[in-house]
Design a protein around this motif. Structure first.
Motif, PDB file in Angstrom:
ATOM      1  N   TRP A  53      23.829  50.918 -34.642  1.00 62.30           N
ATOM      2  CA  TRP A  53      22.842  51.869 -34.686  1.00 62.30           C
ATOM      3  C   TRP A  53      21.688  51.459 -35.624  1.00 62.30           C
ATOM      4  CZ3 TRP A  53      25.539  57.183 -35.734  1.00 62.30           C
ATOM      5  CH2 TRP A  53      26.337  57.649 -34.849  1.00 62.30           C
ATOM      6  N   VAL A  54      20.464  51.372 -35.244  1.00 68.21           N
ATOM      7  CA  VAL A  54      19.655  51.234 -36.271  1.00 68.21           C
ATOM      8  C   VAL A  54      18.472  52.196 -36.153  1.00 68.21           C
ATOM      9  CG1 VAL A  54      19.492  48.686 -36.166  1.00 68.21           C
ATOM     10  CG2 VAL A  54      18.154  49.804 -34.607  1.00 68.21           C
ATOM     11  N   VAL A  55      17.958  52.845 -37.402  1.00 69.62           N
ATOM     12  CA  VAL A  55      17.268  54.008 -37.432  1.00 69.62           C
ATOM     13  C   VAL A  55      16.318  53.653 -38.535  1.00 69.62           C
ATOM     14  CG1 VAL A  55      17.366  56.488 -38.117  1.00 69.62           C
ATOM     15  CG2 VAL A  55      19.309  55.578 -37.288  1.00 69.62           C
ATOM     16  N   ALA A  56      14.726  54.013 -38.159  1.00 69.70           N
ATOM     17  CA  ALA A  56      13.954  53.722 -38.960  1.00 69.70           C
ATOM     18  C   ALA A  56      14.104  54.576 -40.317  1.00 69.70           C
ATOM     19  CB  ALA A  56      12.597  54.218 -38.352  1.00 69.70           C
ATOM     20  N   SER A  57      14.089  54.065 -41.466  1.00 68.38           N
ATOM     21  CA  SER A  57      14.425  54.610 -42.661  1.00 68.38           C
ATOM     22  C   SER A  57      13.290  55.981 -42.960  1.00 68.38           C
ATOM     23  CB  SER A  57      14.141  53.658 -43.951  1.00 68.38           C
ATOM     24  OG  SER A  57      14.833  52.607 -43.589  1.00 68.38           O
ATOM     25  N   THR A  58      12.054  55.742 -42.367  1.00 67.10           N
ATOM     26  CA  THR A  58      11.380  56.849 -42.552  1.00 67.10           C
ATOM     27  C   THR A  58      11.840  58.170 -41.716  1.00 67.10           C
ATOM     28  OG1 THR A  58       9.826  55.880 -40.855  1.00 67.10           O
ATOM     29  CG2 THR A  58       9.056  55.594 -42.997  1.00 67.10           C
ATOM     30  N   ASP A  59      12.575  57.942 -40.857  1.00 68.26           N
ATOM     31  CA  ASP A  59      13.111  58.972 -39.977  1.00 68.26           C
ATOM     32  C   ASP A  59      14.326  59.648 -40.593  1.00 68.26           C
ATOM     33  OD1 ASP A  59      11.084  58.820 -38.268  1.00 68.26           O
ATOM     34  OD2 ASP A  59      12.519  57.566 -36.833  1.00 68.26           O
ATOM     35  N   ILE A  60      14.702  59.290 -41.829  1.00 68.97           N
ATOM     36  CA  ILE A  60      15.958  59.957 -42.512  1.00 68.97           C
ATOM     37  C   ILE A  60      15.398  60.800 -43.501  1.00 68.97           C
ATOM     38  CG2 ILE A  60      17.765  59.530 -43.982  1.00 68.97           C
ATOM     39  CD1 ILE A  60      18.514  56.855 -42.674  1.00 68.97           C
TER      40      ILE A  60
ATOM     41  N   MET B 184      25.863  50.294 -43.470  1.00 75.19           N
ATOM     42  CA  MET B 184      25.921  49.111 -43.788  1.00 75.19           C
ATOM     43  C   MET B 184      25.142  48.577 -44.694  1.00 75.19           C
ATOM     44  SD  MET B 184      29.147  48.086 -42.906  1.00 75.19           S
ATOM     45  CE  MET B 184      28.963  46.421 -42.993  1.00 75.19           C
ATOM     46  N   GLY B 185      23.543  48.835 -44.659  1.00 73.38           N
ATOM     47  CA  GLY B 185      22.517  48.325 -45.472  1.00 73.38           C
ATOM     48  C   GLY B 185      21.341  48.611 -44.608  1.00 73.38           C
ATOM     49  N   SER B 186      20.467  47.977 -44.979  1.00 72.21           N
ATOM     50  CA  SER B 186      19.091  47.976 -44.459  1.00 72.21           C
ATOM     51  C   SER B 186      18.448  46.902 -44.084  1.00 72.21           C
ATOM     52  CB  SER B 186      18.056  48.830 -45.078  1.00 72.21           C
ATOM     53  OG  SER B 186      18.094  48.493 -46.490  1.00 72.21           O
ATOM     54  N   LEU B 187      17.275  46.792 -43.303  1.00 73.44           N
ATOM     55  CA  LEU B 187      16.645  45.175 -43.257  1.00 73.44           C
ATOM     56  C   LEU B 187      15.346  45.774 -42.428  1.00 73.44           C
ATOM     57  CD1 LEU B 187      16.905  45.307 -39.753  1.00 73.44           C
ATOM     58  CD2 LEU B 187      19.136  44.267 -40.136  1.00 73.44           C
ATOM     59  N   HIS B 188      14.480  44.888 -42.466  1.00 74.61           N
ATOM     60  CA  HIS B 188      12.969  44.980 -42.146  1.00 74.61           C
ATOM     61  C   HIS B 188      12.942  44.318 -40.686  1.00 74.61           C
ATOM     62  CE1 HIS B 188      11.060  46.341 -45.634  1.00 74.61           C
ATOM     63  NE2 HIS B 188      11.803  45.752 -46.422  1.00 74.61           N
ATOM     64  N   ALA B 189      12.296  45.045 -39.874  1.00 75.03           N
ATOM     65  CA  ALA B 189      11.992  44.158 -38.526  1.00 75.03           C
ATOM     66  C   ALA B 189      10.525  44.952 -37.821  1.00 75.03           C
ATOM     67  CB  ALA B 189      13.095  44.475 -37.573  1.00 75.03           C
ATOM     68  N   SER B 190       9.958  44.196 -37.203  1.00 73.02           N
ATOM     69  CA  SER B 190       8.800  44.750 -36.651  1.00 73.02           C
ATOM     70  C   SER B 190       8.978  45.889 -35.774  1.00 73.02           C
ATOM     71  CB  SER B 190       7.943  43.535 -35.896  1.00 73.02           C
ATOM     72  OG  SER B 190       8.746  42.833 -34.889  1.00 73.02           O
ATOM     73  N   ASP B 191      10.078  46.019 -35.076  1.00 74.90           N
ATOM     74  CA  ASP B 191      10.371  47.087 -33.882  1.00 74.90           C
ATOM     75  C   ASP B 191      11.900  47.277 -34.125  1.00 74.90           C
ATOM     76  OD1 ASP B 191      11.301  45.358 -31.782  1.00 74.90           O
ATOM     77  OD2 ASP B 191       9.272  44.887 -31.608  1.00 74.90           O
ATOM     78  N   PRO B 192      12.299  48.481 -33.396  1.00 77.13           N
ATOM     79  CA  PRO B 192      13.735  48.687 -33.199  1.00 77.13           C
ATOM     80  C   PRO B 192      14.391  47.530 -32.689  1.00 77.13           C
ATOM     81  CG  PRO B 192      12.493  50.731 -32.564  1.00 77.13           C
ATOM     82  CD  PRO B 192      11.532  49.525 -32.756  1.00 77.13           C
ATOM     83  N   GLU B 193      14.020  46.991 -31.437  1.00 76.20           N
ATOM     84  CA  GLU B 193      14.588  45.895 -30.732  1.00 76.20           C
ATOM     85  C   GLU B 193      15.110  44.669 -31.741  1.00 76.20           C
ATOM     86  OE1 GLU B 193      12.239  44.981 -27.128  1.00 76.20           O
ATOM     87  OE2 GLU B 193      13.540  43.343 -26.946  1.00 76.20           O
ATOM     88  N   MET B 194      13.961  44.259 -32.515  1.00 79.69           N
ATOM     89  CA  MET B 194      14.316  43.320 -33.339  1.00 79.69           C
ATOM     90  C   MET B 194      14.990  43.513 -34.693  1.00 79.69           C
ATOM     91  SD  MET B 194      11.731  41.201 -36.027  1.00 79.69           S
ATOM     92  CE  MET B 194      10.512  40.368 -34.961  1.00 79.69           C
ATOM     93  N   ALA B 195      14.932  45.063 -35.033  1.00 81.19           N
ATOM     94  CA  ALA B 195      16.109  45.374 -36.008  1.00 81.19           C
ATOM     95  C   ALA B 195      17.583  45.312 -35.693  1.00 81.19           C
ATOM     96  CB  ALA B 195      15.894  46.876 -36.228  1.00 81.19           C
ATOM     97  N   MET B 196      17.674  45.572 -34.380  1.00 78.69           N
ATOM     98  CA  MET B 196      18.949  45.585 -33.585  1.00 78.69           C
ATOM     99  C   MET B 196      19.272  43.880 -33.642  1.00 78.69           C
ATOM    100  SD  MET B 196      21.214  47.007 -32.147  1.00 78.69           S
ATOM    101  CE  MET B 196      20.882  48.587 -31.592  1.00 78.69           C
TER     102      MET B 196
ATOM    103  N   SER C  42      -1.946  41.058 -43.678  1.00 81.80           N
ATOM    104  CA  SER C  42      -0.613  41.246 -43.013  1.00 81.80           C
ATOM    105  C   SER C  42      -0.055  42.580 -43.514  1.00 81.80           C
ATOM    106  CB  SER C  42       0.358  40.103 -43.863  1.00 81.80           C
ATOM    107  OG  SER C  42       0.230  38.934 -42.836  1.00 81.80           O
ATOM    108  N   LYS C  43       0.755  43.146 -42.614  1.00 83.24           N
ATOM    109  CA  LYS C  43       1.434  44.597 -42.718  1.00 83.24           C
ATOM    110  C   LYS C  43       3.053  44.211 -42.939  1.00 83.24           C
ATOM    111  CE  LYS C  43      -0.526  48.170 -39.992  1.00 83.24           C
ATOM    112  NZ  LYS C  43      -0.024  48.921 -38.810  1.00 83.24           N
ATOM    113  N   ASP C  44       3.568  44.822 -43.923  1.00 77.79           N
ATOM    114  CA  ASP C  44       5.008  45.017 -44.175  1.00 77.79           C
ATOM    115  C   ASP C  44       5.549  45.266 -42.902  1.00 77.79           C
ATOM    116  OD1 ASP C  44       5.155  43.873 -46.643  1.00 77.79           O
ATOM    117  OD2 ASP C  44       5.838  45.710 -47.545  1.00 77.79           O
ATOM    118  N   TRP C  45       6.918  44.666 -42.663  1.00 73.75           N
ATOM    119  CA  TRP C  45       7.462  45.121 -41.507  1.00 73.75           C
ATOM    120  C   TRP C  45       8.326  46.497 -41.757  1.00 73.75           C
ATOM    121  CZ3 TRP C  45      10.197  40.174 -39.427  1.00 73.75           C
ATOM    122  CH2 TRP C  45       9.395  39.428 -38.711  1.00 73.75           C
ATOM    123  N   PRO C  46       8.290  47.254 -41.012  1.00 74.75           N
ATOM    124  CA  PRO C  46       9.157  48.616 -41.335  1.00 74.75           C
ATOM    125  C   PRO C  46      10.625  48.447 -41.965  1.00 74.75           C
ATOM    126  CG  PRO C  46       8.484  49.092 -39.106  1.00 74.75           C
ATOM    127  CD  PRO C  46       7.964  47.548 -39.646  1.00 74.75           C
ATOM    128  N   LEU C  47      10.999  49.248 -42.501  1.00 74.57           N
ATOM    129  CA  LEU C  47      12.558  49.346 -42.919  1.00 74.57           C
ATOM    130  C   LEU C  47      13.447  50.100 -41.974  1.00 74.57           C
ATOM    131  CD1 LEU C  47      14.150  48.201 -45.375  1.00 74.57           C
ATOM    132  CD2 LEU C  47      13.804  50.360 -46.517  1.00 74.57           C
TER     133      LEU C  47
END
Lengths: 94, 315
Positions: free
Chosen positions: A52-59, A23-35, A2-7
């Motif tokens: 707005w949801v932004v992949a944490s690695t892009d910050i 507001m905070g953060s969460l894990h999801a398998s893709d941006p759509e699910m993050a939304m 299993s792979k961790d879902w990205p933050l």
């Protein structure tokens, strides 16, 4: 296997006219699910009208170790504030 | 090198003493980091495991009104668990590691959730007492020194007060009901009172973490202070309901302006902490089952997400 879902980081505009705020953060398998998850996790009580949801690695974040060179130079530039300028009290609307 | 660490420690403590918040990327003593991972994850696990005893009653709620309220409460608890896991992750531990610690028993969760919810009245008592005790602890934690933890607590406290009110309303309805319903409410109070007092942790004299936690402003009140605060608030509420708190020594003390109360059975507390409570095994088994049986869903979601990215690159 299993792979961790990205933050993802979640930003919410509480009402039109105001900015999006972190507001905070969460894990999801893709941006759509993050939304979808952001809606459920952070707006259960009408806290928002836009997300707005932004992949944490892009910050790119500043490093607290660089606090000195980044922020201290502003400390002695008091002439950037209106109170630096001496004007007589009887002067109005300035 | 050692002097260097000492100097960093001193600067850190000065920041805490000065009332500053500590943010994830700031330098912090390793023990501060570890203590937070332990405490925040324990708190997160408590929210997640805490859904189980209440989930037990969703399908058997006595009315639609009670059912939607209980569903909303349990959903909030899932959300609170997520806020807290995210706060813990800012300290460099992954979500999977956190779950693993819960599933293997390496991490604890609040012992209160190892007691069974055997009657509908327990939904009332849990909301009133267990959430009431949690709120007292959590209000204190909104001012804790670690920024992400404090912010999670602010969100949680805003949402939590409905949990306690809906619980008290259930108790109020039962105590205004038939003799049998009154008896249900009293029986529930009898079972939840002492475990609720234990939620604040061992007495100060025996608490291994309290002193350091106070110094680092992780906690701002001791276990015993919080417990006393809870009793002082709750005793009059029990009286309002016309219920009797199962403690013959509970009495208002005019001199101290606090309630005196009887001895807590700490042997029971340690038994439950060590895994021998009525539901410890059942709770962890339920978590592990959900995690294991959901593995293929998580994997499929990742595969789907990756496929979407690839498709968008091709297009």
């Amino acid at each position: 296997m299993s792979k961790d879902w990205p933050l993802f980081e979640v930003f919410i505009r509480s009402k039109n006219g105001l900015e999006h705020r972190h507001m905070g953060s969460l894990h999801a398998s893709d941006p759509e699910m993050a939304m979808e998850n952001a809606r459920d996790v952070y707006t259960r009580r009408q806290e928002g009208v836009s997300i707005w949801v932004v992949a944490s690695t892009d910050i790119t974040a500043s490093n607290p170790k660089e606090y000195g060179e980044l922020f201290e130079p502003a400390a002695d530039k008091i002439y950037r504030h209106p109170t630096f300028y001496d004007l007589p009290d009887e002067l109005k609307h300035i | 090198m050692k002097d260097n660490i000492q100097a960093l420690n001193d600067i850190f403590q000065a920041r805490i003493d000065n009332g500053e918040s500590i943010e994830p990327k700031d330098w912090m003593p390793e023990k501060y980091r570890k203590t937070h991972i332990r405490q925040i994850s324990q708190h997160a696990h408590s929210e997640i495991v805490g859904m189980l005893p209440e989930g037990n009653w969703i399908s058997r709620a006595p009315s639609l009104r009670r059912k939607v309220a209980l569903l909303a409460k349990v959903q909030d608890e899932a959300g609170h668990g997520l806020y807290l896991y995210s706060a813990a992750e800012t300290l460099g531990i992954s979500r999977d590691e956190l779950f693993d610690q819960l599933h293997t028993g390496k991490a604890k969760y609040s012992s209160i959730f190892n007691y069974p919810t055997v009657s509908w009245a327990d939904m009332g008592a849990v909301g009133w007492l267990v959430d009431g005790a949690a709120i007292i602890n959590q209000v204190m934690l909104t001012r804790t020194s670690f920024g992400p933890y404090a912010r999670a607590m602010v969100k949680i406290c805003k949402e939590e007060s409905f949990h306690q009110r809906q619980g008290f309303e259930i108790m109020l309805t039962l105590t205004n009901g038939t003799e049998v319903q009154k008896q249900m409410a009293q029986d529930s109070l009898n079972r939840w009172w002492w475990p609720s007092l234990m939620m604040f942790g061992p007495p100060d004299a025996e608490s291994t973490h309290t002193e350091q936690s106070m110094k680092w402003k992780i906690k701002r009140k001791t276990n015993d202070e919080l417990r006393q605060q809870f009793i002082d608030i709750t005793a009059p509420q029990a009286e309002f309901l016309g219920l009797t708190i199962p403690d013959p020594d509970l009495k208002w003390n005019e001199e101290t302006k606090h309630y005196d109360f009887g001895a807590i059975d700490w042997d029971e507390f340690w038994q439950v902490v060590k895994g021998f409570g009525p539901c410890n095994k059942e709770r962890i088994d339920a978590r592990v089952k959900a995690w294991d049986e959901g593995a293929w869903v998580r994997d499929a979601a990742v595969a789907y997400g990756e496929k979407k990215i690839q498709k968008s690159k091709v297009a």
